[in-house]
Scaffold this motif. Structure first.
Motif, mmCIF file in Angstrom:
data_model
loop_
_atom_site.group_PDB
_atom_site.id
_atom_site.type_symbol
_atom_site.label_atom_id
_atom_site.label_comp_id
_atom_site.label_asym_id
_atom_site.label_seq_id
_atom_site.Cartn_x
_atom_site.Cartn_y
_atom_site.Cartn_z
ATOM 1 N N PHE A 7 0.871 -1.177 0.000
ATOM 2 C CA PHE A 7 0.000 0.000 0.000
ATOM 3 C C PHE A 7 0.904 1.222 0.000
ATOM 4 O O PHE A 7 1.833 1.324 0.812
ATOM 5 C CB PHE A 7 -0.879 -0.021 1.253
ATOM 6 C CG PHE A 7 -1.966 1.020 1.281
ATOM 7 C CD1 PHE A 7 -3.238 0.717 0.842
ATOM 8 C CD2 PHE A 7 -1.716 2.301 1.755
ATOM 9 C CE1 PHE A 7 -4.258 1.657 0.885
ATOM 10 C CE2 PHE A 7 -2.723 3.250 1.801
ATOM 11 C CZ PHE A 7 -4.001 2.944 1.359
ATOM 12 N N GLY A 33 -3.378 -0.698 -3.011
ATOM 13 C CA GLY A 33 -4.049 0.541 -2.662
ATOM 14 C C GLY A 33 -3.094 1.702 -2.523
ATOM 15 O O GLY A 33 -1.872 1.533 -2.476
ATOM 16 N N ALA A 35 -2.888 6.071 -0.887
ATOM 17 C CA ALA A 35 -3.486 7.184 -0.155
ATOM 18 C C ALA A 35 -2.612 8.408 -0.387
ATOM 19 O O ALA A 35 -1.405 8.293 -0.586
ATOM 20 C CB ALA A 35 -3.586 6.879 1.331
ATOM 21 N N GLN A 40 -5.815 9.945 5.341
ATOM 22 C CA GLN A 40 -6.509 9.026 4.437
ATOM 23 C C GLN A 40 -5.946 7.615 4.580
ATOM 24 O O GLN A 40 -6.699 6.636 4.565
ATOM 25 C CB GLN A 40 -6.346 9.513 2.990
ATOM 26 C CG GLN A 40 -7.148 8.736 1.976
ATOM 27 C CD GLN A 40 -6.897 9.241 0.569
ATOM 28 O OE1 GLN A 40 -6.005 8.745 -0.127
ATOM 29 N NE2 GLN A 40 -7.662 10.236 0.154
ATOM 30 N N ALA A 41 -4.628 7.514 4.747
ATOM 31 C CA ALA A 41 -3.993 6.208 4.897
ATOM 32 C C ALA A 41 -4.475 5.501 6.155
ATOM 33 O O ALA A 41 -4.805 4.307 6.131
ATOM 34 C CB ALA A 41 -2.477 6.366 4.933
ATOM 35 N N GLU A 44 -8.081 4.323 5.653
ATOM 36 C CA GLU A 44 -8.164 3.212 4.706
ATOM 37 C C GLU A 44 -7.612 1.922 5.312
ATOM 38 O O GLU A 44 -8.209 0.845 5.170
ATOM 39 C CB GLU A 44 -7.391 3.564 3.435
ATOM 40 C CG GLU A 44 -7.262 2.442 2.418
ATOM 41 C CD GLU A 44 -8.565 2.117 1.706
ATOM 42 O OE1 GLU A 44 -8.648 1.030 1.109
ATOM 43 O OE2 GLU A 44 -9.498 2.940 1.762
ATOM 44 N N LEU A 45 -6.487 2.022 6.006
ATOM 45 C CA LEU A 45 -5.864 0.817 6.556
ATOM 46 C C LEU A 45 -6.648 0.276 7.746
ATOM 47 O O LEU A 45 -6.721 -0.941 7.947
ATOM 48 C CB LEU A 45 -4.412 1.107 6.928
ATOM 49 C CG LEU A 45 -3.503 1.329 5.699
ATOM 50 C CD1 LEU A 45 -2.185 1.957 6.101
ATOM 51 C CD2 LEU A 45 -3.267 -0.001 4.964
ATOM 52 N N ALA A 47 -9.874 0.452 7.923
ATOM 53 C CA ALA A 47 -10.999 -0.223 7.268
ATOM 54 C C ALA A 47 -10.562 -1.583 6.726
ATOM 55 O O ALA A 47 -11.301 -2.571 6.828
ATOM 56 C CB ALA A 47 -11.541 0.654 6.140
ATOM 57 N N ARG A 48 -9.372 -1.625 6.173
ATOM 58 C CA ARG A 48 -8.855 -2.886 5.649
ATOM 59 C C ARG A 48 -8.634 -3.908 6.764
ATOM 60 O O ARG A 48 -8.797 -5.117 6.564
ATOM 61 C CB ARG A 48 -7.558 -2.657 4.868
ATOM 62 C CG ARG A 48 -7.773 -2.043 3.487
ATOM 63 C CD ARG A 48 -6.459 -1.852 2.736
ATOM 64 N NE ARG A 48 -6.706 -1.493 1.349
ATOM 65 C CZ ARG A 48 -6.947 -2.352 0.380
ATOM 66 N NH1 ARG A 48 -6.964 -3.656 0.637
ATOM 67 N NH2 ARG A 48 -7.165 -1.929 -0.854
#
Length: 215
Positions: A7, A33, A35, A40-41, A44-45, A47-48
């Motif tokens: 990522f 992915g 960011a 944002q990272a 997103e992470l 959520a992952r």
């Protein structure tokens, strides 16, 4: 071999796209992915992590708007301590490097590194190994302040050299024909004797003392 997933976090789209294009030419590496800033990272992470799709390795810039790399690493390391994060930055100042490693980074590369170094750093992180840019390692080694009178046994020196070369505990065990548990115990004793906080700092001590040569 299982594919290593990556990522990318960088505020410059050109850098992200260039890294993606390069890494996807490498065997057994895929980018899952991107960011454009630390905030944002982190979102997103996290959520992952919830849907069990975390990458094996995160490539993280330091200087970004909204939330910088150190802030993002700190937040992610708190929530996801096993996530491997490698810094890819234009800066090699001691303070920045120390801050990133203290926050939980597993490696530190400069953006002018040879592309093969980026591949090696990603694979090293995935194997629980440390990968530092040689210039960064020199800067950090010179800045270390460890008291005199430290005595390591011959075996501990052998283990420390392997740590400084990026070997995992299992690789140390295989090289020295000892158990992984014994290798882990040696590493713990070395860290304790040196009075440092991590394998990275122990490796830097070895570099400073001339036990291992950095290119």
């Amino acid at each position: 071999m299982t594919e290593t997933t990556v990522f990318i976090v960088d505020d410059h789209a050109l850098v992200r796209h260039g890294l993606r294009a390069f890494l996807e030419t490498q065997k057994d590496i895929s980018v899952i992915g991107e960011a454009e800033n630390g905030k944002q990272a982190v979102a997103e992470l996290r959520a992952r992590a919830t849907d069990h799709s975390l990458p094996d390795v995160v490539l993280m810039d330091l200087m970004m708007p909204v939330l910088d790399g150190v802030g993002a690493i700190t937040a992610l390391h708190s929530d996801l301590p096993n996530l491997k994060i490698v810094v890819l930055s234009s800066f090699s100042e001691t303070e920045r490097v120390h801050a990133a490693l203290q926050a939980g980074a597993a490696g530190y590369l400069l953006k002018n590194s040879d592309p093969s170094e980026i591949t090696e750093a990603v694979l090293s992180a995935q194997r629980d190994q440390v990968h530092l840019d040689p210039a960064v390692a020199h800067v950090l080694a010179r800045s270390m302040r460890i008291g005199p009178g430290i005595v390591l046994s011959a075996r501990e020196r052998e283990v420390l050299v392997l740590v400084a070369r990026g070997s995992s505990n299992q690789e140390i065990a295989d090289t020295l024909f000892i158990s992984e548990r014994t290798a882990r115990t040696h590493v713990s004793h070395i860290i304790s004797k040196l009075g440092v906080a991590s394998r990275i700092q122990a490796a830097l001590w070895a570099i400073r003392e001339g036990l291992v040569q950095v290119p």
